[in-house]
Motif scaffolding. Structure first.
Motif, short mmCIF file in Angstrom:
data_model
loop_
_atom_site.label_atom_id
_atom_site.label_comp_id
_atom_site.label_asym_id
_atom_site.label_seq_id
_atom_site.Cartn_x
_atom_site.Cartn_y
_atom_site.Cartn_z
N GLY A 160 0.80 -1.21 0.00
CA GLY A 160 0.00 0.00 0.00
C GLY A 160 0.83 1.26 0.00
N GLY A 161 1.90 1.26 0.80
CA GLY A 161 2.78 2.42 0.86
C GLY A 161 3.50 2.65 -0.45
N MET A 162 3.94 1.58 -1.09
CA MET A 162 4.63 1.71 -2.37
C MET A 162 3.67 2.24 -3.45
N ASP A 189 -1.63 1.34 6.81
CA ASP A 189 -1.47 0.89 8.19
C ASP A 189 -0.62 1.91 8.94
N SER A 190 -0.68 1.87 10.27
CA SER A 190 -0.09 2.94 11.08
C SER A 190 1.42 3.07 10.89
N MET A 196 5.55 7.17 5.60
CA MET A 196 5.16 8.01 4.46
C MET A 196 5.06 9.48 4.85
N GLN A 197 4.67 9.77 6.07
CA GLN A 197 4.65 11.16 6.52
C GLN A 197 6.05 11.77 6.43
N SER A 198 7.05 11.03 6.91
CA SER A 198 8.43 11.52 6.84
C SER A 198 8.89 11.68 5.40
#
Length: 274
Positions: A160-162, A189-190, A196-198
């Motif tokens: 999901g992050g990718m 997910d947390s 991803m925020q960073s």
């Protein structure tokens, strides 16, 4: 697999972001109930006299209750529809329609499953008819988000992050002056969301586009943004503006962040739970 290492991006020495001015914007939608009952549809107000400015290269977050009208304001800023009242400008010019200088990143990556990562990122350049001359920009965008090795992968092969990083690369390949972020990390997910925020902050610091983010997450807004605009319930009006007076990179355990979190919670009527 999403990298957990510290992002390698450096802060930009140039200022390429747009200035966005929202002045006296109110907006209404037609109610659907009247149509279903063969009655004259009423109007539902979602924005109430919103005025704010995003300075060139600034990161601003919009924080408020679900359904209050935050995402509607993003759509108006992006030029996806006109405001009922008031006006919105980019660098002094009225925003009347979508433009490649303003790119929206949604909660869902919305990648084409039959296209490889490289081809998904190239969509904007292809649509503008400049892909042949600008192919290197696709490679550069993938390198920016750390996905060069996955250029030939299909979306179903990504985490999901990718996948969300591919969506960011697809936005960045157009060299936007404004990145419009509509809960872009909301479905992650947390742990991936924190990473991803960073990475998003690192990309913004390097590229220095202006950023306008909608989120329901107080900590996310304070970690990412230089200013947080707190909205009331619908119809959204500006309830407060919080200046996040902390340098980057930020540390989540900073006592000042805890103070600002309590201030934001108080404006949202949630301070008793903190």
């Amino acid at each position: 697999m999403v990298s957990t290492t510290e992002p390698r991006y450096e802060a930009s020495t140039t200022q390429s972001g747009a200035r966005i001015d929202v002045r006296g914007v109110s907006h209404w939608f037609a109610r659907q109930e009247g149509k279903k009952q063969n009655k004259e549809p009423g109007l539902l107000q979602v924005l109430d006299d919103i005025s704010l400015t995003v300075e060139p290269g600034e990161f601003v977050a919009l924080l408020g209750p679900s359904g209050c009208g935050k995402s509607t304001l993003l759509r108006l800023v992006a030029g996806l529809e006109p405001a009922t009242a008031g006006h919105i400008t980019q660098d002094g010019q009225a925003i009347a329609q979508p433009d490649p200088s303003r790119i929206v990143v949604f909660q869902d990556p919305t990648l084409y499953p039959w296209r490889r990562v490289w081809d998904n990122v190239a969509l904007g350049l292809q649509a503008r008819g400049i892909l042949k001359q600008q192919k290197q920009r696709v490679d550069d965008a993938l390198e920016l988000v750390g996905l060069s090795e996955f250029a030939q992968a299909f979306p179903h092969q990504l985490s999901g992050g990718m996948a969300q990083r591919v969506a960011l690369a697809r936005a960045l390949v157009n060299d936007p002056q404004l990145l419009v972020l509509d809960e872009p990390l909301g479905k992650l997910d947390s742990l991936t969301r924190l990473t991803m925020q960073s990475e998003l902050v690192a990309l913004w610091r390097r590229q220095q586009f202006s950023a306008l983010l909608v989120t329901h997450d107080i900590e996310e807004a304070l970690f990412l943004a230089q200013r947080v605009i707190v909205f009331s319930p619908r119809p959204a009006a500006i309830r407060a503006e919080i200046k996040v007076d902390l340098p980057y990179p930020r540390h989540r355990g900073d006592p000042r962040l805890a103070q600002l979190r309590l201030e934001a919670a108080r404006h949202l009527g949630l301070d008793e739970s903190w």
